[in-house]
Design an enzyme around this catalytic site. Structure first.
Site, PDB file in Angstrom:
ATOM      1  N   ARG A  46       0.844  -1.188   0.000  1.00  0.00           N
ATOM      2  CA  ARG A  46       0.000   0.000   0.000  1.00  0.00           C
ATOM      3  C   ARG A  46       0.881   1.240   0.000  1.00  0.00           C
ATOM      4  NH1 ARG A  46       1.746   1.902   3.961  1.00  0.00           N
ATOM      5  NH2 ARG A  46       0.648   3.836   3.562  1.00  0.00           N
ATOM      6  N   ALA A  48       0.873   5.204  -2.166  1.00  0.00           N
ATOM      7  CA  ALA A  48       0.755   5.531  -3.590  1.00  0.00           C
ATOM      8  C   ALA A  48       1.960   5.098  -4.441  1.00  0.00           C
ATOM      9  CB  ALA A  48       0.452   7.019  -3.740  1.00  0.00           C
ATOM     10  N   ARG A  89      -6.955  -0.548  -7.131  1.00  0.00           N
ATOM     11  CA  ARG A  89      -7.268   0.597  -6.264  1.00  0.00           C
ATOM     12  C   ARG A  89      -7.388   1.836  -7.160  1.00  0.00           C
ATOM     13  NH1 ARG A  89      -4.407   1.343  -0.665  1.00  0.00           N
ATOM     14  NH2 ARG A  89      -6.443   2.194  -0.149  1.00  0.00           N
ATOM     15  N   GLN A 200      -2.691   2.467   9.672  1.00  0.00           N
ATOM     16  CA  GLN A 200      -1.351   2.556   9.068  1.00  0.00           C
ATOM     17  C   GLN A 200      -0.408   3.406   9.929  1.00  0.00           C
ATOM     18  OE1 GLN A 200      -4.236   3.091   7.508  1.00  0.00           O
ATOM     19  NE2 GLN A 200      -4.134   2.688   5.320  1.00  0.00           N
ATOM     20  N   ASP A 241      -1.998  11.053  -2.423  1.00  0.00           N
ATOM     21  CA  ASP A 241      -2.293   9.990  -3.398  1.00  0.00           C
ATOM     22  C   ASP A 241      -2.561  10.543  -4.786  1.00  0.00           C
ATOM     23  OD1 ASP A 241      -2.957   8.670  -0.676  1.00  0.00           O
ATOM     24  OD2 ASP A 241      -2.750   7.047  -2.127  1.00  0.00           O
ATOM     25  N   ASN A 251      -5.712  12.394  -0.039  1.00  0.00           N
ATOM     26  CA  ASN A 251      -4.815  11.605   0.827  1.00  0.00           C
ATOM     27  C   ASN A 251      -5.695  10.839   1.810  1.00  0.00           C
ATOM     28  OD1 ASN A 251      -2.090  10.826   1.582  1.00  0.00           O
ATOM     29  ND2 ASN A 251      -2.463  11.919   3.486  1.00  0.00           N
ATOM     30  N   LYS A 252      -5.064  10.064   2.650  1.00  0.00           N
ATOM     31  CA  LYS A 252      -5.772   9.187   3.581  1.00  0.00           C
ATOM     32  C   LYS A 252      -6.883   9.919   4.323  1.00  0.00           C
ATOM     33  CE  LYS A 252      -5.472   5.759   3.985  1.00  0.00           C
ATOM     34  NZ  LYS A 252      -6.446   4.927   3.222  1.00  0.00           N
TER      35      LYS A 252
HETATM   36  O1  MRU Z   1      -4.731   3.369   1.811  1.00  0.00           O
HETATM   37  P1  MRU Z   1      -3.247   3.587   1.819  1.00  0.00           P
HETATM   38  O2  MRU Z   1      -2.585   3.073   3.040  1.00  0.00           O
HETATM   39  O3  MRU Z   1      -2.608   3.080   0.544  1.00  0.00           O
HETATM   40  O4  MRU Z   1      -3.101   5.152   1.810  1.00  0.00           O
HETATM   41  C1  MRU Z   1      -1.823   5.709   1.808  1.00  0.00           C
HETATM   42  C2  MRU Z   1      -1.809   7.170   1.955  1.00  0.00           C
HETATM   43  O5  MRU Z   1      -2.822   7.818   2.002  1.00  0.00           O
HETATM   44  C3  MRU Z   1      -0.454   7.828   1.927  1.00  0.00           C
HETATM   45  O6  MRU Z   1      -0.455   8.969   2.706  1.00  0.00           O
HETATM   46  C4  MRU Z   1      -0.119   8.210   0.485  1.00  0.00           C
HETATM   47  O7  MRU Z   1      -0.249   7.101  -0.352  1.00  0.00           O
HETATM   48  C5  MRU Z   1       1.231   8.757   0.353  1.00  0.00           C
HETATM   49  S1  MRU Z   1       2.467   7.496   0.475  1.00  0.00           S
HETATM   50  C6  MRU Z   1       3.982   8.180   0.198  1.00  0.00           C
END
Ligand code: MRU
Length: 343
Positions: A46, A48, A89, A200, A241, A251-252
């Protein structure tokens, strides 16, 4: 030290299973592109940039499945592979970006080379994507440290989710900046938000900070407002993302509320992301396809119910932070105020 989280050798993709952390450090071995797509969908890999890299290697494995067909059939098969990996995704642009790059290399190579050479060209492209990400991570770290230095000394910073080595297959973006700035004495302490429902922040960010001996404390996702109000947070930094042309950031889930709270408390909020996270095809965050995941992720923790049987839940995996709440974007090309500075 760079964590080895994604390795490709002898037509085998090895990834650390991020869904097992921090309990178990296990590597899983993937030999079919369908397994790669499933690992992305189930979030064993997981973040991005990391899903972009994994998908690029998945594309190589997909070629092995199709390489003995005639050219037309092979290209049709590869289109299926691309679509399958892409649908694992929807939100992170890096996945689409990496697959388009792989497809371009395939189309370019398919006219010129023998099948074995095409495979080697594809692996070479995937290796380059991974290597370039590591280089970007390092530049982002340096640019971010320089930027943070202007905010002050002995900073307490908050980050969300995980934008570290696990999320990029190398060193990290937001967490890369944090690790670097800690080493340089600019940061005193890191607060990591838990990041419900997949945790996470708790499971992966704390794992990485622990490995690097960076002073940190875990906080509930509900705590940042109070900590900011008490003057305990000097800056907020997260990954991204997908970033739209106007600077809106996907983003998350939970990132938007952090940016809004930071604004209310006059705390700088910034994003660290590689140029590959910018989507110049879309004008605003409204055009971003935000993934909604299974309600089961919210309704159960370790198999135990979090709410009475029959309760429904809604589970958006990302949110959109409007550009006006973002103080700057730390990229490998420098810190920018607006994405069009990159064009
Ligand atoms: O659902 P995830 O864990 O893949 O989400 C990840 C995020 O939101 C990160 O902040 C984003 O991908 C940046 S990673 C360098």
């Amino acid at each position: 030290l760079v964590l080895k989280v994604i390795e490709f050798k002898n037509s085998e993709l090895k990834i650390i299973d991020q869904s097992a952390l921090p309990d178990r450090e296990v590597f899983i071995s993937l030999r079919e592109w369908q397994d790669v797509a499933e690992s992305i969908e189930k979030m064993k890999v997981r973040g991005a940039p990391a899903i972009g890299i994994a998908a690029a290697y998945g594309y190589c494995l997909g070629f092995l499945e199709n390489k003995n067909c005639g050219k037309k059939k092979m290209l049709e098969g590869m289109l299926k592979v691309k679509k399958g990996l892409l649908s694992s995704r929807p939100t992170a642009v890096n996945l689409q970006w990496a697959l388009e790059r792989m497809e371009e290399r395939l189309l370019h190579s398919a006219t010129e080379y023998e099948r074995e050479d095409i495979y080697a060209a594809l692996v070479d492209e995937a290796n380059s994507i991974k290597k370039e990400q590591l280089n970007s991570d390092k530049k982002i770290s340096r640019n971010g440290s320089r930027y943070l230095r202007r905010v002050g000394k002995n900073l307490n910073v908050l980050t969300h989710c995980n934008a570290g080595a696990m999320a990029t297959g190398g060193w990290g973006t937001a967490l890369g900046v944090i690790k670097n700035a800690y080493k340089e004495g600019i940061i005193r302490k890191v607060y990591a938000g838990e990041t419900r429902p997949r945790m996470q922040g708790a499971k992966i960010t704390c794992y990485e900070l622990n490995k690097k001996s960076v002073e940190h404390e875990l906080i509930c996702d509900t705590a940042p407002g109070y900590l900011m109000y008490r003057g305990m947070i000097d800056a907020v930094i997260t990954g991204a993302d997908r970033i739209a042309l106007n600077g809106d950031v996907a983003n998350k889930i939970g990132t938007y509320q952090l940016a809004a709270l930071a604004d209310r408390n006059s705390i700088p909020f910034f994003i660290a992301a590689p140029v590959s996270s910018f989507d110049f095809e879309i004008d605003t965050g409204e055009e971003i396809n935000v993934e909604y995941r299974c309600e089961c992720e919210v309704l159960k923790i370790n198999g135990m119910l979090t709410a009475p049987e029959g309760t429904r839940a809604v589970n958006p995996a990302f949110d959109i932070t409007p550009a006006d709440l973002i103080h700057g974007y730390v990229t490998e090309k420098g810190v920018i105020k607006k994405p069009d500075e990159l064009q």
